[in-house]
Design a protein around this motif. Structure first.
Motif, PDB file in Angstrom:
ATOM      1  N   GLY A 197       1.358  -4.473   1.659  1.00 46.24           N
ATOM      2  CA  GLY A 197      -0.433  -4.870   1.272  1.00 46.24           C
ATOM      3  C   GLY A 197      -1.058  -5.921   0.880  1.00 46.24           C
ATOM      4  N   SER A 214      -1.724   3.578  -4.867  1.00 39.03           N
ATOM      5  CA  SER A 214      -0.918   1.649  -4.074  1.00 39.03           C
ATOM      6  C   SER A 214      -1.700   1.595  -5.753  1.00 39.03           C
ATOM      7  CB  SER A 214      -1.819   1.321  -3.306  1.00 39.03           C
ATOM      8  OG  SER A 214      -1.926   1.266  -2.229  1.00 39.03           O
ATOM      9  N   GLY A 241       0.855  -1.230   0.066  1.00 40.16           N
ATOM     10  CA  GLY A 241       0.184  -0.148   0.068  1.00 40.16           C
ATOM     11  C   GLY A 241       0.911   1.180   0.314  1.00 40.16           C
ATOM     12  N   LYS A 242       0.729   2.224  -1.144  1.00 43.92           N
ATOM     13  CA  LYS A 242       1.262   3.793  -1.189  1.00 43.92           C
ATOM     14  C   LYS A 242       0.251   4.851  -0.438  1.00 43.92           C
ATOM     15  CE  LYS A 242       3.437   0.095  -4.194  1.00 43.92           C
ATOM     16  NZ  LYS A 242       2.337   0.074  -4.399  1.00 43.92           N
TER      17      LYS A 242
END
Length: 509
Positions: A242, A269, A207-208
């Motif tokens: 993630g 993401s 995840g970003k």
């Protein structure tokens, strides 16, 4: 007089969730709306304990016990509205309800839902994928050519066509063992190449998130135990495993709302890829690709820069989750393949290889790095997990949970995580009993084979009401029980691999 009313459901009217586990906790879409449903015909068995935990959840904001496996936030929002994913995964979960659960099994249903830009090129190079949170992430790389994940065939039921030449399913079948898998030697090659040369890991399933706004500094101080040391108004880039990205996303948003922070959390993401280039030769490879000085002085460990890679702007972070010299490259989606090709071209003369998460599992446990929901769960504290160094306890900055840590530090630890090694070459998988001087004191959380130290490595928490201090560990004679057989184990207070942390600093004797 107590009156009991029972309701019997016919098979066709029963409901089954996508992973055959209940749905519990606060709904991500509606604050204050809690779920306690989807018990998959096990409500009579699970209702009492789950009801107690749900009550505690509602009143105190979290359950007392680790309920992560039942938490509704374990599903990504892109999947919960996908009828194909729900239908296929629910079918397979039901079909495998009474199957033996092998350690490295993967679903065949509802695959290829979330794919990163490297998916096709890695498939062509023999990538055997794992599914996590809907993402296809590299597990390991087969020497026998591509093994793509095919569309779900419902195991050939319902008069539908059955998949033929399903190499992926055949490879999974070889994993159905409680011994080392047939490709154990392939995992060794991936790990040893990373330790001795250079390997590339595709970690794009992370995840970003970007956290920004007037209160971003204040929010980061409260949310994170470490001292973030940023100027007010700055933007924070969060890269999160993630498998727990949705859980973290909802937790952060909840805290921002409850604390009244003026912040924005944006999910990127799907817009970015992530490559991790690790090993003693990683600097030599990346120095040909990145337009910046990668020396220890110019680019120290745990720092980052926005640089150019083969003409594309990327964020380079000098970090490692395998215990080696290395960098992560966080790359805009359209630039992923050109940057990957440049890295592989520069690394060809150094013997660079692709590697997967099965190698990461081995390399990380060898170094003693913690995995979420294995070494770390919601009912563990940083002090118990040996992560006190990540907490800004020496500062006066308040953060979420600080009061509990201060109290625990004052009272002393009653449990702590310990590393164990076994000389016999036998696999452990978790939940094995830990004995100290013949008395059970805990169980293993996570285990894997460490190819560099050439031993089975396991981490577990041990308890002692009188204090789980280092002397309690040093003075004990430990054994681990696997399938009714006990094995002599050596306890370590530090990682048996590179305990002085030289390699991540680029120091190779």
């Amino acid at each position: 007089m107590l009156k009991l009313t029972c309701c019997l459901s016919l098979p066709h009217s029963e409901s089954f969730t996508a992973d055959h586990k209940p749905l519990m906790g606060e709904a991500p879409e509606v604050r204050g709306f809690f779920l306690g449903c989807g018990f998959n015909s096990a409500g009579m068995m699970l209702g009492g304990g789950c009801g107690r935990e749900l009550a505690h959840w509602i009143i105190h904001g979290r359950p007392e016990k680790d309920m992560y496996g039942y938490d509704i936030r374990r599903f990504h929002n892109s999947l919960t509205g996908n009828n194909q994913w729900i239908r296929e995964r629910s079918h397979e979960s039901y079909a495998k309800n009474y199957s033996v659960v092998f350690p490295f099994d993967e679903p065949l249903a509802s695959r290829n839902m979330r794919k990163d830009p490297f998916h096709q090129v890695l498939t062509e190079q023999g990538c055997v994928y794992q599914e996590r949170h809907g993402w296809e992430r590299p597990g390991w790389f087969s020497k026998d050519g591509p093994a793509p994940v095919l569309s779900y065939d419902y195991y050939g039921a319902y008069d539908g066509p059955k998949n033929t030449d399903d190499k992926y399913r055949a490879l999974l079948g070889k994993e159905y063992t409680f011994d080392f898998p047939s490709h154990h030697h392939v995992l060794k090659d991936e790990c040893m190449t990373c330790r001795q040369g250079v390997a590339v890991f595709n970690m794009s399933y992370f995840g970003k998130f970007y956290l920004s706004g007037p209160d971003a500094k204040q929010a980061a101080d409260w949310l994170f135990t470490a001292d973030v040391n940023k100027k007010p108004g700055d933007t924070y880039y969060l890269a999160i495993g993630g498998g727990v990205a949705e859980h973290n996303w909802n937790h952060i948003r909840t805290v921002l709302q409850d604390q009244g922070f003026t912040c924005t959390l944006v999910d990127h993401s799907e817009d970015m890829g992530m490559l991790s280039i690790q090993g003693p030769k990683s600097r030599e490879v990346l120095q040909e690709v990145l337009d910046t000085d990668l020396s220890n002085q110019a680019f120290p460990f745990s720092t980052h820069k926005v640089v150019n890679a083969a003409g594309h702007q990327v964020r380079a972070m000098r970090l490692s989750f395998v215990g080696e010299l290395g960098w992560e490259l966080h790359i805009p989606r359209d630039s992923c393949l050109p940057v990957y090709n440049a890295v592989m071209a520069a690394g060809a003369k150094h013997g660079i290889i692709n590697s997967g998460y099965r190698a990461i599992d081995s390399l990380s446990i060898e170094k003693g790095y913690r995995h979420w929901h294995a070494d770390l769960r919601p009912d563990d504290t940083p002090l118990e997990a040996g992560l006190a160094f990540t907490c800004k306890m020496k500062s006066s900055i308040p953060f979420l949970g600080r009061d509990r840590l201060e109290l625990q530090k004052k009272e002393g630890l009653k449990r702590r995580i310990v590393c164990f090694t076994i000389d016999e070459k036998i696999p452990l998988f978790g939940l094995e009993a830990v004995y100290r001087n013949g008395v059970p004191v805990g169980h293993i959380r996570r285990s894997d084979y460490g190819f560099f130290v050439d031993k089975t490595i396991a981490y577990g928490y041990i308890r002692n009401p009188d204090g789980a201090n280092p002397d309690f560990v040093r003075s004990g004679d430990f054994t681990l029980e696997r399938m009714g057989v006990t094995y002599q184990a050596k306890a370590h207070l530090k990682s048996p691999f590179d305990p002085e942390n030289k390699r991540v600093k680029g120091i190779y004797d």
